[in-house]
Enzyme design. Structure first.
Site, mmCIF file in Angstrom:
data_model
loop_
_atom_site.group_PDB
_atom_site.id
_atom_site.type_symbol
_atom_site.label_atom_id
_atom_site.label_comp_id
_atom_site.label_asym_id
_atom_site.label_seq_id
_atom_site.Cartn_x
_atom_site.Cartn_y
_atom_site.Cartn_z
ATOM 1 N N HIS B 192 6.069 -6.882 -2.083
ATOM 2 C CA HIS B 192 5.946 -7.173 -0.651
ATOM 3 C C HIS B 192 4.519 -7.645 -0.419
ATOM 4 C CE1 HIS B 192 6.923 -6.634 3.673
ATOM 5 N NE2 HIS B 192 5.601 -6.576 3.745
ATOM 6 N N CYS B 193 4.378 -8.859 0.027
ATOM 7 C CA CYS B 193 3.041 -9.426 0.160
ATOM 8 C C CYS B 193 2.570 -9.355 1.608
ATOM 9 C CB CYS B 193 3.057 -10.884 -0.305
ATOM 10 S SG CYS B 193 1.427 -11.626 -0.309
ATOM 11 N N PRO B 194 1.559 -8.558 1.901
ATOM 12 C CA PRO B 194 1.081 -8.487 3.286
ATOM 13 C C PRO B 194 0.385 -9.764 3.738
ATOM 14 C CG PRO B 194 -0.242 -7.079 1.873
ATOM 15 C CD PRO B 194 0.838 -7.633 1.028
ATOM 16 N N GLY B 197 3.149 -11.654 4.885
ATOM 17 C CA GLY B 197 3.951 -10.892 5.829
ATOM 18 C C GLY B 197 5.429 -10.879 5.520
#
Lengths: 149, 454
Positions: B192-194, B197
């Site tokens: 999950h890449c912040p 997003g």
């Protein structure tokens, strides 16, 4: 009112259970369904017919996911255009999905509907499971529908 | 004959009497409801825009920051550095920069707004069928979560364990993982890449890779150009300080690029390795195939053992479709019941006697049939007819198997909804992506969020 309720109950009671056929992951992550004939369908449908249908479906999905010249060309072209062609063009996979939907409709009309079954498109269930609703109360008469996932 | 005439005289009146009294209006429950799209009842923690066309994770993370930095740095470059460099060097510089910038922005948007490969949750029938297949020797009365259910599958002569997902009620396909931030099972889950997003999974990994690679080129390009610019300005005895003073924007760009180029280059190198080995970040971190547990010859069963073929299959393979059908319409109860009615009616009339006994089975099937063609169980409880109220008694067995799930599942309200208890779900929000019950979980989710910052 009581009569209409009981009629509704009857219609709904006609669908008692579903038989699910799961995905077959032995070949990896490609979309493939198990061709093993489920025991619950023994009285409803011919084994040969079932296996043929499943095998054809598997072949169609394999064609959609095939890594070949065509898919590479599509992928490279998409990469060069920063993947904007996906917004305009229909991908190969989507075209095969339409073919699958048509095949399922044909199978329903020719084979399953006369037996009182209906096959639904697996894409509606996330390409995860094939289900065959069966009715225990009205064997052979009512119309449960096959959810093919 | 007189009587006949009387009857004949009466008959038209008898026929006429119903007409002045209009037939009662159709049942008030059949008000035309606005057909809802499936994205409106989506159970995961996602947000949707443009009527379902755009999907993002619930927490947009630092996507605005990412976008802002890219726009700011590139904007400053085009405005302050390009004129000087075009005059002194070549006009190819803004052209190359422009192409890279377009690639970066487009691939960023596609990574952020594309469905990463979310698997729709199991319908109640599916979940019940899977439960039947699993042996539960501890019984349904235990209050603790039963041991994780696993299924073993042999892929490419290697044993792979498929885990059961308690939230989605499915056995996860190989390489699928459940993202706690988005509360979805994602196929070929990478991470999950912040920064974008969103989750990175099967469907948007190529966009993510393009984004990272093009961003590293862009950052390196801007860094090089700004350095050249400042070097040219400081020639002729002027000195670096003078150069920086005459073009302060370049100083800012230099700082931003210097600090980001190393990490972005490192990331693109790492992902190039993953692509060539057909691995995901998730598998690499866990060491699934590195044989750390001491197994002999544990290799990646999904690799084609050829770097080129791996690259081609990951980046240029066919684009799988989205399985969640965001813009499809949720089938209403009416539409579900009308289609079987047309076919089943003749059979149903003859079997009234058979169906009067076995009311328990009747209620169970009555509860199931509106749900049959829906992939979103949460839509159903609102439209369930009133006679399903006694249902909780019949599904008591199902409820007790769900209670152990409560400790595991992040959303208790959703756990209840999945077991279609109509009286309970009337209180819970039909808009899962705004559900307040999950807000208290966000603080717990921050830790995994930072640990996934790679």
């Amino acid at each position: 009112m009581a009569e209409t309720h009981s009629l509704q109950d009857l219609r709904q009671a006609a669908v008692a259970s579903k038989v699910f056929v799961q995905r077959d992951y032995t070949s990896g992550t490609i979309c493939k369904f198990q061709t093993k004939f489920p025991a619950e369908l023994e009285s409803r449908i011919d084994k040969q017919q079932f296996e043929e249908t499943m095998q054809t479906l598997n072949n169609l999905y394999a064609e959609a996911e095939k890594l070949g010249g065509r898919s590479y060309l599509e992928g490279c072209l998409a990469c060069l255009t920063a993947y904007t062609i996906f917004l305009c063009m229909e991908t190969h996979y989507e075209k095969v999905l339409k073919k699958i939907a048509k095949y399922i409709q044909e199978q329903n009309e020719k084979i399953f509907a006369p037996l009182g079954l209906l096959l639904t498109d697996p894409i509606e269930r996330g390409l995860r499971v094939v289900s065959f609703p069966t009715s225990k109360h009205h064997a052979g008469r009512s119309v449960p529908w096959l959810d093919c996932h | 004959m007189m009587k006949n005439r009387e009857y004949q005289q009466i008959d038209p009146q008898a026929l006429a009497t119903p007409t002045p009294t209009p037939p009662p209006r159709p049942l008030p429950e059949h008000k035309p409801k606005r057909a809802r799209r499936k994205w409106e009842v989506f159970p995961g923690k996602n947000r949707f825009y443009c009527n379902g066309r755009i999907i993002v994770a619930r927490q947009s993370g630092v996507l605005p920051l990412t976008l802002g930095l890219i726009l700011l740095t590139s904007g400053l470059f085009f405005v302050f550095d390009c004129p000087f460099l075009v005059k002194h060097l070549t006009s190819c510089i803004p052209a190359i920069g422009g192409v890279l910038f377009v690639f970066v922005v487009i691939s960023l948007f596609q990574t952020s707004f594309t469905d990463p490969g979310i698997l729709p949750r199991a319908t109640p029938e599916e979940a019940a069928d899977i439960e039947k297949q699993i042996d539960n020797p501890t019984g349904s009365s235990s209050s603790y979560r039963p041991p994780p259910r696993t299924k073993e599958v042999i892929i490419n002569q290697q044993v792979v364990k498929l885990k059961y997902c308690f939230t989605c009620k499915i056995f996860r396909p190989p390489r699928t993982s459940h993202c706690s931030l988005c509360d979805n099972c994602v196929e070929r889950f990478d991470h999950h890449c912040p920064w974008v997003g969103n989750c990175v999974g099967k469907r948007n990994y190529r966009f993510f890779y393009t984004f990272v690679v093009s961003l590293s080129f862009l950052t390196a390009f801007i860094f090089g150009c700004v350095t050249t610019h400042l070097a040219l300005r400081s020639q002729g005895g002027n000195g670096l300080v003078f150069a920086l003073q005459s073009s302060p924007a370049s100083a800012l760009e230099l700082v931003v690029c210097f600090f980001s180029v190393w990490s972005i280059l490192g990331l693109s190198g790492f992902h190039t390795y993953l692509v060539a080995a057909n691995l995901t970040t998730n598998e690499d971190i866990k060491g699934s195939w590195s044989g750390k547990s001491g197994n002999e010859d544990v290799g990646n069963p999904y690799s084609y053992n050829s770097m080129i073929k791996n690259c081609c299959s990951v980046l240029c393979g066919p684009m799988p479709p989205s399985l969640i059908d965001r813009r499809g319409f949720v089938p209403s109860d009416d539409s579900v019941q009308t289609s079987p009615v047309e076919i089943e009616l003749p059979a149903a009339k003859n079997d009234i006697n058979m169906c009067t006994h076995g009311t328990k089975g009747l209620l169970e099937t009555a509860s199931r049939s509106p749900l049959l063609t829906s992939s979103c169980p949460q839509a159903k409880p609102q439209a369930a007819p009133a006679f399903l109220e006694p249902l909780p008694e019949t599904t008591a067995g199902r409820q007790s198997t769900n209670t152990p799930h409560k400790h595991h599942s992040h959303h208790r309200s959703k756990g209840k909804q999945a077991s279609h208890h109509t009286h309970k779900t009337s209180n819970s929000s039909p808009r899962p992506h705004h559900s307040h019950s999950s807000r208290r979980k966000d603080s717990k989710n921050r830790d995994p969020k930072f640990s996934s910052l790679r």
